[in-house]
Design a protein around this motif. Structure first.
Motif, PDB file in Angstrom:
ATOM      1  N   PHE A  94      56.832  32.711 -40.076  1.00 38.72           N
ATOM      2  CA  PHE A  94      57.542  32.049 -39.172  1.00 38.72           C
ATOM      3  C   PHE A  94      57.943  30.788 -39.724  1.00 38.72           C
ATOM      4  O   PHE A  94      57.031  29.937 -40.190  1.00 38.72           O
ATOM      5  CB  PHE A  94      57.061  31.722 -37.833  1.00 38.72           C
ATOM      6  CG  PHE A  94      57.047  33.166 -37.125  1.00 38.72           C
ATOM      7  CD1 PHE A  94      58.236  33.514 -36.431  1.00 38.72           C
ATOM      8  CD2 PHE A  94      55.827  33.640 -36.652  1.00 38.72           C
ATOM      9  CE1 PHE A  94      58.285  34.872 -35.908  1.00 38.72           C
ATOM     10  CE2 PHE A  94      55.730  34.967 -35.885  1.00 38.72           C
ATOM     11  CZ  PHE A  94      57.165  35.341 -35.361  1.00 38.72           C
ATOM     12  N   ASP A  95      59.262  30.071 -40.203  1.00 40.58           N
ATOM     13  CA  ASP A  95      59.438  28.842 -40.545  1.00 40.58           C
ATOM     14  C   ASP A  95      59.891  27.988 -39.432  1.00 40.58           C
ATOM     15  O   ASP A  95      60.770  28.310 -38.614  1.00 40.58           O
ATOM     16  CB  ASP A  95      60.771  29.026 -41.457  1.00 40.58           C
ATOM     17  CG  ASP A  95      61.062  27.901 -42.086  1.00 40.58           C
ATOM     18  OD1 ASP A  95      60.807  26.815 -41.860  1.00 40.58           O
ATOM     19  OD2 ASP A  95      61.686  27.806 -43.171  1.00 40.58           O
ATOM     20  N   PRO A  96      59.047  26.778 -39.114  1.00 41.86           N
ATOM     21  CA  PRO A  96      59.167  26.164 -38.050  1.00 41.86           C
ATOM     22  C   PRO A  96      60.566  25.396 -37.966  1.00 41.86           C
ATOM     23  O   PRO A  96      60.976  24.735 -36.968  1.00 41.86           O
ATOM     24  CB  PRO A  96      58.046  24.951 -37.997  1.00 41.86           C
ATOM     25  CG  PRO A  96      57.435  25.128 -39.655  1.00 41.86           C
ATOM     26  CD  PRO A  96      57.692  26.667 -39.885  1.00 41.86           C
ATOM     27  N   ARG A  97      60.955  25.436 -39.061  1.00 38.76           N
ATOM     28  CA  ARG A  97      62.736  24.402 -39.421  1.00 38.76           C
ATOM     29  C   ARG A  97      63.675  25.479 -38.675  1.00 38.76           C
ATOM     30  O   ARG A  97      64.790  25.130 -38.385  1.00 38.76           O
ATOM     31  CB  ARG A  97      62.778  24.407 -40.578  1.00 38.76           C
ATOM     32  CG  ARG A  97      61.927  23.297 -41.282  1.00 38.76           C
ATOM     33  CD  ARG A  97      62.297  23.236 -42.843  1.00 38.76           C
ATOM     34  NE  ARG A  97      61.782  24.622 -43.632  1.00 38.76           N
ATOM     35  CZ  ARG A  97      62.160  24.811 -45.005  1.00 38.76           C
ATOM     36  NH1 ARG A  97      62.768  24.049 -45.610  1.00 38.76           N
ATOM     37  NH2 ARG A  97      61.959  26.167 -45.428  1.00 38.76           N
ATOM     38  N   LEU A  98      63.114  27.040 -38.647  1.00 36.68           N
ATOM     39  CA  LEU A  98      64.250  27.796 -37.752  1.00 36.68           C
ATOM     40  C   LEU A  98      63.873  28.274 -36.508  1.00 36.68           C
ATOM     41  O   LEU A  98      63.640  29.362 -36.016  1.00 36.68           O
ATOM     42  CB  LEU A  98      64.224  28.907 -38.820  1.00 36.68           C
ATOM     43  CG  LEU A  98      64.876  28.773 -40.348  1.00 36.68           C
ATOM     44  CD1 LEU A  98      64.710  30.014 -41.005  1.00 36.68           C
ATOM     45  CD2 LEU A  98      66.562  28.153 -40.003  1.00 36.68           C
TER      46      LEU A  98
ATOM     47  N   ILE B  78      56.601  39.847 -29.158  1.00 35.76           N
ATOM     48  CA  ILE B  78      56.429  38.593 -28.814  1.00 35.76           C
ATOM     49  C   ILE B  78      55.767  37.408 -29.680  1.00 35.76           C
ATOM     50  O   ILE B  78      54.913  37.633 -30.293  1.00 35.76           O
ATOM     51  CB  ILE B  78      55.351  38.460 -27.248  1.00 35.76           C
ATOM     52  CG1 ILE B  78      55.583  39.577 -26.298  1.00 35.76           C
ATOM     53  CG2 ILE B  78      55.406  37.116 -26.708  1.00 35.76           C
ATOM     54  CD1 ILE B  78      56.966  39.586 -25.843  1.00 35.76           C
ATOM     55  N   HIS B  79      56.482  36.535 -29.808  1.00 40.79           N
ATOM     56  CA  HIS B  79      56.089  35.422 -30.641  1.00 40.79           C
ATOM     57  C   HIS B  79      55.218  34.589 -30.034  1.00 40.79           C
ATOM     58  O   HIS B  79      55.175  33.743 -28.885  1.00 40.79           O
ATOM     59  CB  HIS B  79      57.581  34.541 -30.963  1.00 40.79           C
ATOM     60  CG  HIS B  79      56.974  33.003 -31.732  1.00 40.79           C
ATOM     61  ND1 HIS B  79      56.778  31.976 -31.169  1.00 40.79           N
ATOM     62  CD2 HIS B  79      56.669  33.034 -32.974  1.00 40.79           C
ATOM     63  CE1 HIS B  79      56.581  30.933 -31.845  1.00 40.79           C
ATOM     64  NE2 HIS B  79      56.536  31.528 -33.041  1.00 40.79           N
TER      65      HIS B  79
ATOM     66  N   PHE C  57      65.838  30.754 -34.491  1.00 39.86           N
ATOM     67  CA  PHE C  57      65.956  32.046 -35.061  1.00 39.86           C
ATOM     68  C   PHE C  57      64.786  32.979 -35.105  1.00 39.86           C
ATOM     69  O   PHE C  57      64.193  33.549 -35.900  1.00 39.86           O
ATOM     70  CB  PHE C  57      66.359  31.994 -36.534  1.00 39.86           C
ATOM     71  CG  PHE C  57      67.814  31.251 -36.738  1.00 39.86           C
ATOM     72  CD1 PHE C  57      68.710  32.376 -36.623  1.00 39.86           C
ATOM     73  CD2 PHE C  57      67.932  30.052 -36.866  1.00 39.86           C
ATOM     74  CE1 PHE C  57      70.268  31.552 -36.853  1.00 39.86           C
ATOM     75  CE2 PHE C  57      69.069  29.509 -37.041  1.00 39.86           C
ATOM     76  CZ  PHE C  57      70.401  30.377 -36.977  1.00 39.86           C
ATOM     77  N   ILE C  58      63.750  32.530 -34.140  1.00 45.61           N
ATOM     78  CA  ILE C  58      62.530  33.091 -33.771  1.00 45.61           C
ATOM     79  C   ILE C  58      62.718  34.704 -33.896  1.00 45.61           C
ATOM     80  O   ILE C  58      61.915  35.384 -34.263  1.00 45.61           O
ATOM     81  CB  ILE C  58      61.828  32.368 -32.553  1.00 45.61           C
ATOM     82  CG1 ILE C  58      61.145  31.041 -32.863  1.00 45.61           C
ATOM     83  CG2 ILE C  58      60.608  33.365 -32.371  1.00 45.61           C
ATOM     84  CD1 ILE C  58      60.236  30.882 -34.039  1.00 45.61           C
TER      85      ILE C  58
END
Length: 408
Positions: free
Chosen positions: A67-71, A43-44, A74-75
């Protein structure tokens, strides 16, 4: 007893959205076969409430550098990559849980956690330990879906790279599985095309379905009375922008073709997206009075809304897999107005006596107008047996057989 571990990126304790409902039904199917089944959901952050989680679920810190917030789209992809690349507590928690559960079969629900599963399997191979069989259970052709969901006209190297990673991941999951499961015949063919040695694994289709339900006549009457409507169309959709796009694409340029006293009842998170859509914003004074949005409903009220609908709308124009809302509409026995895309995975419309198909906006609008104008036709005498085809018991039968046949 065969031990199966499901790997997902969402918990199954209280299933709500389509992916959860499918995976929960698959888990129930395995258990009915007598298998011992556990689920590890990665779970994220706080995407789900603590009360939704089960004992083996793994919460990944949302502020992790991986984790890249721009993606944000794609979480799930990033979650699997994070676990596989981690050398600290996250990897140890995942690996120790799999060690303890000692699965004979790993059931990969979508491809996202394949990198983590692969790392664990490779460690087993290196140590000479027994290696579980791998089931890849897809819900879409994920790479294709991610490309289709990209905003129109958008070009972004970072997003394109993420899509390419999804495509590579999906191909690896397919090519290393012992059994590949698809939602539709068309998607099974697309997945097979990714594999240079398709004869090396088993392939089956298990379309999406629903658990049986019945609308209580008194509750149907109560819902109609609360809404002040005797005859209405019903549209149910989640907070997914393509749901709003499909609705307005098939009903544009406005709802003026409905009479002033006619309404479309809209349920689910799609409501906000409908009102933000450019088609709605062009004619809000016409569209808003013709929409009824009763807010969050419990399951019994939703079933009552289905049972009382004069027509159930399925204006689905994009997406992969087979749609749970289609199965739900077919099972309800109410008249259904669908696009061809809404029937993917469910065969020809001629098989379903309650379904009318319209491929263009003009035909869809005229069909809805005609369906609202006429009385509901009686169901065929054998409809009770026809609708059983969209239940989980029927749709998951090929999966039950195939998993039972996998050697431990």
């Amino acid at each position: 007893m065969k031990r199966i571990v499901q790997l997902t990126t969402y918990p199954l304790k209280s299933p709500r959205h389509g992916g959860q409902l499918r995976c929960a039904a698959i888990r129930a199917c395995y258990r009915e076969l007598g298998f011992e089944v556990a689920t590890i959901a990665a779970i994220h952050g706080t995407d789900y409430r603590p009360s939704d989680l089960e004992g083996d679920d793994l919460v990944l810190p949302a502020d992790h550098a991986a984790f890249d917030p721009r993606l944000a789209r794609f979480i799930d992809l990033q979650s699997g990559e994070l676990i596989a690349a981690d050398d600290g507590a996250t990897w140890r928690a995942f690996a120790r849980t799999l060690d303890r559960l000692a699965p004979d079969v790993i059931a990969l629900e979508q491809p996202w956690l394949y990198p983590a599963a692969r790392r664990w399997i490779d460690a087993r191979i290196a140590s000479g330990a027994a290696v579980p069989r791998l089931v890849y259970s897809s819900q879409n052709v994920e790479g294709k879906l991610k490309r289709d969901e990209r905003p129109e006209g958008a070009r972004d190297a970072l997003q394109d790279d993420a899509v390419a990673r999804v495509e590579r991941l999906e191909r690896e999951a397919v090519c290393h599985a012992d059994l590949v499961v698809a939602c539709t015949d068309e998607e099974l063919a697309e997945l097979r095309a990714m594999d240079d040695a398709p004869q090396s694994r088993a392939w089956i289709v298990a379309h999406n379905a629903i658990a049986p339900f019945e609308a209580d006549p008194q509750r149907v009457a109560d819902v109609r009375r609360r809404l002040g409507l005797d005859r209405y169309a019903l549209f149910v959709g989640s907070a997914h922008p393509p749901n709003a796009d499909g609705f307005w694409r098939m009903l544009a340029p406005s709802l003026a073709f409905l009479r002033p006293d006619e309404r479309i009842v809209v349920v689910g998170g799609v409501v906000n997206y409908l009102r933000q859509h450019r088609v709605y914003r062009a004619w809000p004074a016409i569209d808003e009075p013709r929409l009824v949005t009763p807010g969050e409903l419990d399951r019994d009220d939703l079933v009552a809304l289905l049972g009382g609908a004069h027509v159930v709308l399925l204006p689905i124009t994009t997406g992969g897999g087979s749609n749970l809302k289609t199965a739900e509409a077919i099972y309800s026995g109410r008249p259904v107005l669908a696009t061809p895309h809404a029937l993917r995975g469910y065969g020809d419309a001629a098989h379903w006596p309650t379904v009318t198909v319209a491929a263009s906006t003009d035909v869809y609008r005229r069909s809805l107008r005609a369906m609202l104008d006429r009385d509901t036709p009686p169901l065929p005498a054998d409809y009770a047996s026809i609708r059983e085809e969209v239940t989980w018991q029927r749709s998951l039968a090929p999966l039950a057989h195939a998993v039972s046949a996998l050697a431990p």
